[in-house]
Design a protein around this motif. Structure first.
Motif, PDB file in Angstrom:
ATOM      1  N   ALA A 118      32.570  47.035  45.592  1.00  0.00           N
ATOM      2  CA  ALA A 118      32.848  48.814  45.735  1.00  0.00           C
ATOM      3  C   ALA A 118      32.179  49.450  44.715  1.00  0.00           C
ATOM      4  CB  ALA A 118      34.133  48.858  45.591  1.00  0.00           C
ATOM      5  N   GLY A 119      31.530  48.934  44.091  1.00  0.00           N
ATOM      6  CA  GLY A 119      30.622  48.880  42.427  1.00  0.00           C
ATOM      7  C   GLY A 119      31.176  50.062  41.710  1.00  0.00           C
ATOM      8  N   VAL A 120      32.441  49.307  41.449  1.00  0.00           N
ATOM      9  CA  VAL A 120      33.519  50.948  40.110  1.00  0.00           C
ATOM     10  C   VAL A 120      33.505  49.869  39.693  1.00  0.00           C
ATOM     11  CG1 VAL A 120      33.901  52.341  42.401  1.00  0.00           C
ATOM     12  CG2 VAL A 120      35.372  50.268  41.586  1.00  0.00           C
ATOM     13  N   SER A 121      34.932  49.983  38.542  1.00  0.00           N
ATOM     14  CA  SER A 121      35.582  49.042  37.625  1.00  0.00           C
ATOM     15  C   SER A 121      36.666  48.737  37.738  1.00  0.00           C
ATOM     16  CB  SER A 121      35.579  49.979  36.125  1.00  0.00           C
ATOM     17  OG  SER A 121      36.267  50.466  36.209  1.00  0.00           O
ATOM     18  N   VAL A 122      37.178  47.530  37.514  1.00  0.00           N
ATOM     19  CA  VAL A 122      38.454  46.730  37.953  1.00  0.00           C
ATOM     20  C   VAL A 122      39.511  48.532  37.486  1.00  0.00           C
ATOM     21  CG1 VAL A 122      39.992  45.144  37.470  1.00  0.00           C
ATOM     22  CG2 VAL A 122      37.981  44.590  37.539  1.00  0.00           C
ATOM     23  N   ARG A 160      42.425  34.823  48.684  1.00  0.00           N
ATOM     24  CA  ARG A 160      40.748  34.379  47.667  1.00  0.00           C
ATOM     25  C   ARG A 160      40.660  35.477  47.480  1.00  0.00           C
ATOM     26  NH1 ARG A 160      37.546  30.485  50.130  1.00  0.00           N
ATOM     27  NH2 ARG A 160      36.959  29.805  47.870  1.00  0.00           N
ATOM     28  N   VAL A 161      40.830  36.711  47.402  1.00  0.00           N
ATOM     29  CA  VAL A 161      40.535  37.745  47.081  1.00  0.00           C
ATOM     30  C   VAL A 161      41.173  38.426  45.832  1.00  0.00           C
ATOM     31  CG1 VAL A 161      39.478  40.685  47.752  1.00  0.00           C
ATOM     32  CG2 VAL A 161      39.216  37.958  49.315  1.00  0.00           C
ATOM     33  N   GLY A 162      40.194  38.756  45.075  1.00  0.00           N
ATOM     34  CA  GLY A 162      41.044  39.624  43.925  1.00  0.00           C
ATOM     35  C   GLY A 162      41.005  41.220  43.301  1.00  0.00           C
ATOM     36  N   LEU A 163      41.316  41.366  41.928  1.00  0.00           N
ATOM     37  CA  LEU A 163      41.158  42.893  41.944  1.00  0.00           C
ATOM     38  C   LEU A 163      39.445  42.553  41.279  1.00  0.00           C
ATOM     39  CD1 LEU A 163      44.143  44.055  40.181  1.00  0.00           C
ATOM     40  CD2 LEU A 163      43.216  44.962  42.759  1.00  0.00           C
ATOM     41  N   ARG A 164      38.422  42.027  41.219  1.00  0.00           N
ATOM     42  CA  ARG A 164      37.130  41.394  40.123  1.00  0.00           C
ATOM     43  C   ARG A 164      36.436  41.917  41.669  1.00  0.00           C
ATOM     44  NH1 ARG A 164      40.230  39.536  36.001  1.00  0.00           N
ATOM     45  NH2 ARG A 164      39.725  40.774  34.372  1.00  0.00           N
ATOM     46  N   ASP A 165      37.130  40.977  41.879  1.00  0.00           N
ATOM     47  CA  ASP A 165      35.877  40.819  43.573  1.00  0.00           C
ATOM     48  C   ASP A 165      35.754  42.372  44.186  1.00  0.00           C
ATOM     49  OD1 ASP A 165      35.441  37.932  43.414  1.00  0.00           O
ATOM     50  OD2 ASP A 165      38.290  38.357  43.613  1.00  0.00           O
ATOM     51  N   ILE A 166      37.113  42.754  44.699  1.00  0.00           N
ATOM     52  CA  ILE A 166      37.089  43.882  45.186  1.00  0.00           C
ATOM     53  C   ILE A 166      36.278  45.019  44.652  1.00  0.00           C
ATOM     54  CG2 ILE A 166      38.149  46.133  46.534  1.00  0.00           C
ATOM     55  CD1 ILE A 166      41.003  43.414  46.728  1.00  0.00           C
ATOM     56  N   ALA A 202      35.231  47.844  51.112  1.00  0.00           N
ATOM     57  CA  ALA A 202      34.509  46.863  50.652  1.00  0.00           C
ATOM     58  C   ALA A 202      35.302  46.273  50.720  1.00  0.00           C
ATOM     59  CB  ALA A 202      34.301  47.245  48.632  1.00  0.00           C
ATOM     60  N   ALA A 203      37.024  46.157  50.733  1.00  0.00           N
ATOM     61  CA  ALA A 203      37.777  44.976  50.469  1.00  0.00           C
ATOM     62  C   ALA A 203      37.702  44.201  52.204  1.00  0.00           C
ATOM     63  CB  ALA A 203      38.758  45.809  50.574  1.00  0.00           C
ATOM     64  N   VAL A 204      37.474  44.790  53.051  1.00  0.00           N
ATOM     65  CA  VAL A 204      37.905  45.083  54.388  1.00  0.00           C
ATOM     66  C   VAL A 204      36.935  43.327  55.155  1.00  0.00           C
ATOM     67  CG1 VAL A 204      37.674  45.203  56.856  1.00  0.00           C
ATOM     68  CG2 VAL A 204      38.804  46.773  55.801  1.00  0.00           C
ATOM     69  N   PRO A 205      35.610  43.505  54.236  1.00  0.00           N
ATOM     70  CA  PRO A 205      34.824  42.365  54.348  1.00  0.00           C
ATOM     71  C   PRO A 205      34.742  41.088  53.119  1.00  0.00           C
ATOM     72  CG  PRO A 205      33.453  44.243  54.019  1.00  0.00           C
ATOM     73  CD  PRO A 205      34.379  44.429  53.998  1.00  0.00           C
ATOM     74  N   LEU A 206      35.018  41.055  52.359  1.00  0.00           N
ATOM     75  CA  LEU A 206      36.087  40.283  51.878  1.00  0.00           C
ATOM     76  C   LEU A 206      37.088  39.797  52.399  1.00  0.00           C
ATOM     77  CD1 LEU A 206      35.797  42.337  48.134  1.00  0.00           C
ATOM     78  CD2 LEU A 206      33.992  40.353  49.486  1.00  0.00           C
ATOM     79  N   VAL A 207      37.652  40.284  52.393  1.00  0.00           N
ATOM     80  CA  VAL A 207      39.631  39.170  53.182  1.00  0.00           C
ATOM     81  C   VAL A 207      39.091  38.613  53.759  1.00  0.00           C
ATOM     82  CG1 VAL A 207      41.809  39.999  53.989  1.00  0.00           C
ATOM     83  CG2 VAL A 207      41.289  41.012  52.383  1.00  0.00           C
ATOM     84  N   SER A 208      38.201  38.854  54.816  1.00  0.00           N
ATOM     85  CA  SER A 208      37.959  38.760  56.853  1.00  0.00           C
ATOM     86  C   SER A 208      36.862  37.411  55.845  1.00  0.00           C
ATOM     87  CB  SER A 208      37.033  39.811  57.025  1.00  0.00           C
ATOM     88  OG  SER A 208      36.570  39.199  58.365  1.00  0.00           O
ATOM     89  N   GLU A 209      35.573  37.544  55.757  1.00  0.00           N
ATOM     90  CA  GLU A 209      35.240  35.897  54.381  1.00  0.00           C
ATOM     91  C   GLU A 209      35.768  35.218  54.059  1.00  0.00           C
ATOM     92  OE1 GLU A 209      30.714  35.053  53.349  1.00  0.00           O
ATOM     93  OE2 GLU A 209      31.418  37.157  53.076  1.00  0.00           O
ATOM     94  N   HIS A 210      36.773  35.325  52.896  1.00  0.00           N
ATOM     95  CA  HIS A 210      37.707  34.512  52.223  1.00  0.00           C
ATOM     96  C   HIS A 210      38.857  34.248  52.443  1.00  0.00           C
ATOM     97  CE1 HIS A 210      33.502  34.777  49.587  1.00  0.00           C
ATOM     98  NE2 HIS A 210      33.429  36.061  50.166  1.00  0.00           N
ATOM     99  N   GLY A 211      39.288  34.966  52.640  1.00  0.00           N
ATOM    100  CA  GLY A 211      40.903  35.284  52.934  1.00  0.00           C
ATOM    101  C   GLY A 211      41.501  35.935  52.093  1.00  0.00           C
ATOM    102  N   ALA A 212      43.019  36.475  52.418  1.00  0.00           N
ATOM    103  CA  ALA A 212      43.494  37.427  51.766  1.00  0.00           C
ATOM    104  C   ALA A 212      43.882  36.945  50.680  1.00  0.00           C
ATOM    105  CB  ALA A 212      44.954  38.109  52.387  1.00  0.00           C
TER     106      ALA A 212
END
Length: 225
Positions: A66-70, A56-62, A44-54
């Protein structure tokens, strides 16, 4: 280590412009083995980092993606830095391994060399390069971590194997395979960074053309018209 709060609902993203994927409802979740959950979070983290940059991605975004809790994310990982490091390792492996297998399975080393050139610069590779460089830029050092370093070394070994095959078959002239491999990887990295910066613009075909000319000079090949 605290218990895995699998049933807790993830918090929304940190800003309205962040990722918008809907979290999985608690009653729809099923408890999965640890390695499965870890892999789910990393993928789940790969496309987020690719799109927004490392940066700008936080734990809540990931967690949301991923469909899980923080809490589940923090149970499995020490923080965003660890997630990004392992996610990049997965991306590197998924990018280099099939390319290495393909270029070494072709009938001749010359055909393998062309597969290599096409493989490192095509319409699918920009995401890989963006993720790779962004992970370096967001860390305290420009050196890859141990997982990335091992995969990078493995890739260099495959390139050297292809060049050695061509030299032994008489297709290539290469007095020092290791040095040529180092220069090849450095040129690929440089062209990829130039392409991502876009200043000045560098098309895929231009990047491939530069690489072919370099290899023709290094390996004594006739240049393509």
């Amino acid at each position: 280590m605290t218990a895995d709060p699998e049933g807790a609902a993830p918090h929304p993203g940190p800003n309205p412009s962040g990722p918008k994927r809907r979290a999985v409802a608690p009653d729809k979740r099923t408890r999965q083995p640890t390695e499965v959950r870890r892999r789910l979070i990393l993928e789940a983290a790969v496309p987020l980092v690719s799109e927004h940059g490392a940066g700008r991605v936080g734990l809540r975004d990931i967690a949301r993606a991923a469909g899980v809790s923080v809490g589940t994310v923090t149970y499995h990982f020490a923080g965003v830095k660890e997630i990004i490091s392992e996610a990049v390792s997965i991306e590197i492996d998924g990018y280099y391994r099939p390319l290495g297998e393909r270029m070494l399975s072709l009938p001749t080393a010359t055909e393998g060399l062309e597969a290599l050139v096409e493989g490192v610069f095509n319409a699918e590779t920009d995401r890989h390069w963006r993720l790779w460089f962004d992970s370096w830029a967001s860390s305290a050092t420009l050196a890859p971590d141990s997982h990335q370093h091992r995969r990078y070394e493995h890739w260099s070994d495959r390139v050297a194997e292809l060049i050695t095959r061509g030299r032994d078959s008489g297709e290539f002239r290469c007095p020092d395979v290791d040095e040529t491999t180092i220069r090849f990887n450095a040129m690929v990295d440089g062209l990829a960074l130039r392409r991502l910066r876009g200043a000045p613009p560098l098309s895929l075909e231009q990047a491939r053309s530069h690489l072919r000319r370099f290899l023709a000079s290094e390996l004594g090949l006739a240049q393509r018209p």
